[in-house]
Every structure is written in C-alpha cells, then in structure tokens.
Design an enzyme around this catalytic site. Structure first.
Site, PDB file in Angstrom:
ATOM      1  N   ALA A 123       0.855  -1.188   0.000  1.00 24.65           N
ATOM      2  CA  ALA A 123       0.000   0.000   0.000  1.00 24.65           C
ATOM      3  C   ALA A 123       0.891   1.237   0.000  1.00 24.65           C
ATOM      4  CB  ALA A 123      -0.894   0.005   1.227  1.00 24.65           C
ATOM      5  N   LYS A 124       0.320   2.382  -0.220  1.00 24.03           N
ATOM      6  CA  LYS A 124       1.060   3.640  -0.085  1.00 24.03           C
ATOM      7  C   LYS A 124       0.059   4.769   0.025  1.00 24.03           C
ATOM      8  CE  LYS A 124       5.420   5.021  -0.061  1.00 24.03           C
ATOM      9  NZ  LYS A 124       6.598   4.275   0.401  1.00 24.03           N
ATOM     10  N   GLY A 125       0.485   5.870   0.649  1.00 25.17           N
ATOM     11  CA  GLY A 125      -0.375   7.035   0.751  1.00 25.17           C
ATOM     12  C   GLY A 125       0.419   8.292   0.459  1.00 25.17           C
TER      13      GLY A 125
END
Ligand code: NAD
Length: 433
Positions: A122-124
């Site tokens: 995931a990444k934000g």
C-alpha cells in the site's frame, strides 16, 4: 528479449529519440510485465496484479492558522493483500500524484514478498509542502487525512509508515486519531512511531542498515573491499544520512552527498558526523566548510565505487545513465532508475541493487515493530539488527539466485521471486467469491 525493455526507440520521422516515459505507474507496470513474461505468469493473474486492489482519493479541508480554509489532495492505495495486511508509507510532497502513489503501492507488494514478510503493498500521499505549514496546520492536515483513511487502515488491514517528509510525530498523530475514533489505543495501526508509543528500536536506521547489508553482499559478489570504497549519496534524509553514517563506520569513504538544495564533495572523504551536526544546525548540507559545492545531478555522474540514490524517482535516466561511473548502484530511494537506464547500466556491467531489495530494511523492521506491538513485548536493538541482517542477507541471496537462474539482472530476478510468492498465495487462496 521483450520489447518492453528495449532502449528508447527513435521517432521514424524525425529520428529524434522518443521521449522517455517517466510516469512512475507505467514504469512499475513495465517492470512487472517484463518479469511476468520471463516467468510465464498466467494471463489472469497478470491482469489482477497489474491493478491496485483499491484506491481512495481525498479532498482534505484544513483550517489554516490565519483562519482561512485550504483544501489538500490526498490518496491511499492498496495494491495487493494476498500475503497479509497491506503495508506502506505516507509521503508529503508538493509533487505527489495518484500515479506515483499507485506505483509506490505496487512496489511495496513486491518488496514485502522479496523479504518474505506477511504483508501486501500500500502507499499514501498528500500533495503539500510540509515545510510551508506550521506545526499546528500539519497536525490538523494529518488528523483529517487519518480520519478519512481510517475505514481502510487498521492493525490487521493496512498499516501506514513514514516516507518522504513524514516522521515519527506524524505517525503518532495518525495513531492517536485512529485510536480516538475506534475507542481503544491501537499502536499496531502505524509503524515508525516514537519509541515511547510502541515504536521499535532500530526502526529509524532500518532502511539504511538494510541497504548496507545488501551493499556488503554486492561487494562480496563483485570482489570490492567496502573498507576504502568511495561512496556518493543523493538525498540526506532518513535513508541517505544514516546510510552515510553506517557506510563510514564500515570504513567506506563518503565523498559526496546532496539534499534538495545542493550537494557537497570532498574527494578525500567527508566527515559524516560533522556533516550531520552541520545539517541539523543549518537545515542543509550546503555551506559545509572545506567541501566543494556540486549539484545533485552532477553527484550521479561522479567517479565512485558505490552510488546511492536516496531521494526521489527518476534520477538515473537515459539523459545521464551513460555517464554513471559507479560499480554498484544501491537504490535506497524508490524508483530512482528508469527501465531504459536500468538496461543501459546492466549492459555497461554496473550492478543495480533494486529498490525493492535495497530499501526493504525499512518495511522489515516495520514488520518487527508491528509484531512487538501485537505481542506487547519489546526486543532490544541487537535483536532487531541481527534479525534484520538475517532477512536482508537471505533476500539478497534469493534474488541473486533467481536472477542467475533466469539469466536476468537483479531487478527482474527480484520481481520474478516476488511474483512467484504473491501468485502462489493468490492461486492457493483462490479468487473470491
Ligand atoms: P526524508 O524526507 O527523510 O529525506 C529526503 C531527502 O531527500 C532530504 O534530504 C531531501 O532534502 C532530499 N531531496 C529531496 N529532493 C531532492 C533532490 N532533488 N536532490 C537531492 N536530494 C533531494 O525521506 P526518506 O525517508 O529518507 O526517503 C528517501 C527515499 O527513500 C524515498 O524514495 C523513500 O520512498 C525511500 N524509502 C524510505 C524509507 C524509510 O523508511 N524512510 C523506506 C523505504 C524507502
């Protein structure tokens, strides 16, 4: 060889080279497609793994100190969760884009599989310049973002961590916001927290330390003595500055480093400890006494044994890859080398330790932090570092063996290893429903 990896073609009409595609997500897909073809991944799983599982796009209103309201753009992307909860950092930078976050989330899936930890990717990110926000504005922006992504995150769902321009304080605000809205304290919802809030010893240094272990393994492979080897590092934040410190402790000569303002060069070797004190005082490496000033771009082309890009994407491209003189490029940053430049470096005999391996120490110790939080039992620093060394050394050996088996460079070897592990989990779990 797949056309996906051929050098930049010429435009048939103008004979000028077609402009290199620097879109991070298309780059991530190109790397994936090439490895998937090499290892014969079935078409259906290829289609699944080319897309993120889900993506959240956010408008984040924030009351500024002067009473005005500003709306920031933010993202959280989960690429794949076949091997476990999603895991990935949060980036605050003015140039963050949705495609960049999608690419970073995808790379996280492969990274976690390469070091064989039970996480997906995931990444934000938030489009902002944190240096232009006050402490209180940064806190309000972070809390609003944490609230908006809280349906997606959780200790057994998706666990954020720091990335460019986010730190332990930002993680503490996210942990607190999530905990307040869920009714109980949940330290396992983020990693990279302050120690006294459930952080792990060794996490702050983990990305750089992991990078060091892969550099040691690469040096052994190439017969380079790390003691006395020359090193240039682009980026002097968490990954870059600690890598400089650790490599200097191993006897390497750090001849150049740079940050967002400029770089400094001393061919006799920079005094890294003094440089760290200087940067802490002045905010930049620029102006460090007795060193020459160089640009961050010139640093990439310096004569040295080991080049460590530790800042942002697309720093080694077809524009400069021909002039890279290092024998090893260790990608502490995510995505610093374009696919065409990658091929060029490989053909020139330069070993690239790919990002999904070289910087996987960060997520590995994040995993250790999460395990300690869930057990409420904390390890000493030696224990953390010994476990990290075992994981990174094994990951390097696994990647090297896979690359040798398929006669490909290390990046494709790393991807094949990761794709095999993720695809295996997906085949065994099946496609729901
Ligand atoms: P950071 O915010 O601590 O540091 C970033 C550094 O890059 C700063 O010194 C900044 O001045 C410098 N920089 C920015 N633009 C630059 C430019 N154009 N030229 C030279 N320097 C520039 O960030 P970080 O955590 O060290 O992350 C750096 C890279 O490492 C990113 O690609 C990140 O995704 C990757 N990474 C970090 C971690 C981690 O645990 N922190 C883990 C894995 C990968």
């Amino acid at each position: 060889m797949s056309t996906a990896r051929l050098p930049v073609p010429a435009d048939p009409i103008t004979t000028a080279p077609v402009k290199e595609d620097l879109n991070s997500f298309r780059i991530a897909m190109r790397q994936f497609d090439y490895a998937a073809e090499k290892c014969g991944l079935e078409a259906g799983l290829c289609e699944v793994l080319r897309r993120p599982r889900r993506a959240l796009s956010l408008s984040l209103p924030v009351k500024m100190d002067d009473g005005s309201i500003r709306v920031f753009e933010g993202f959280r992307v989960q690429h794949n969760s076949a091997r476990g909860p999603c895991k990935g950092g949060i980036r605050y930078h003015p140039n963050v884009t949705f495609d960049e976050v999608r690419a970073l989330a995808t790379w996280m899936t492969w990274k976690c599989a390469i070091v064989n930890i039970p996480f997906g990717g995931a990444k934000g990110g938030i489009v902002c310049d944190p240096h232009k926000l006050s402490h209180n504005e940064l806190e309000r922006l972070t809390r609003r973002y944490a609230y908006e992504i809280s349906p997606l995150i959780g200790p057994d769902k998706d666990i954020p961590a720091p990335d460019v321009y986010t730190d332990a304080q930002v993680m503490a605000w996210i942990m607190d916001t999530y905990s307040m809205t869920h009714g109980s304290s949940a330290p396992g919802v983020v990693t990279g927290k302050p120690l006294f809030l459930g952080g792990s010893l060794g996490r702050n240094e983990a990305t750089a330390r992991g990078c060091l272990f892969t550099v040691r393994a690469a040096c052994k492979e190439l017969g380079i003595n790390l003691s006395g080897a020359t090193v240039a590092i682009q980026g002097f934040g968490n990954a870059g500055s600690i890598a400089a410190q650790l490599l200097a402790k191993d006897g390497a000569k750090v001849i150049a480093v740079s940050d967002s303002r400029a770089g400094v060069l001393d061919r006799a070797g920079l005094n890294v400890e003094e440089l760290l004190i200087f940067k802490a005082k002045t905010g930049s490496v620029l102006g460090f006494p007795s060193a020459e000033v160089i640009s961050s771009e010139a640093l990439i082309e310096l004569q040295c044994d080991i080049l460590i890009p530790a800042a942002l994407e697309n720093q080694i491209t077809m524009q400069n890859a021909e002039r890279v003189k290092a024998r090893i490029v260790a990608e502490a940053a995510n995505g610093p080398t374009t696919p065409d430049a990658d091929l060029l470096l490989h053909n020139r005999g330069i070993m690239v330790i790919p990002d999904v391996l070289a910087n996987a120490g960060g997520v590995t110790v994040s995993y250790f932090e999460w395990v300690q939080d869930l057990q409420e039992l904390f390890w000493d620093e030696d224990d953390v570092n010994r476990r990290l060394e075992r994981v990174m050394t094994k990951a390097f050996a696994d990647v090297h063996a896979t690359a040798t088996k398929y006669s490909v460079e290390l990046r494709t070897g790393a991807y094949i290893l990761a794709i095999d592990r993720v695809a295996n989990a997906m085949r065994t779990r099946g496609i729901w429903p």
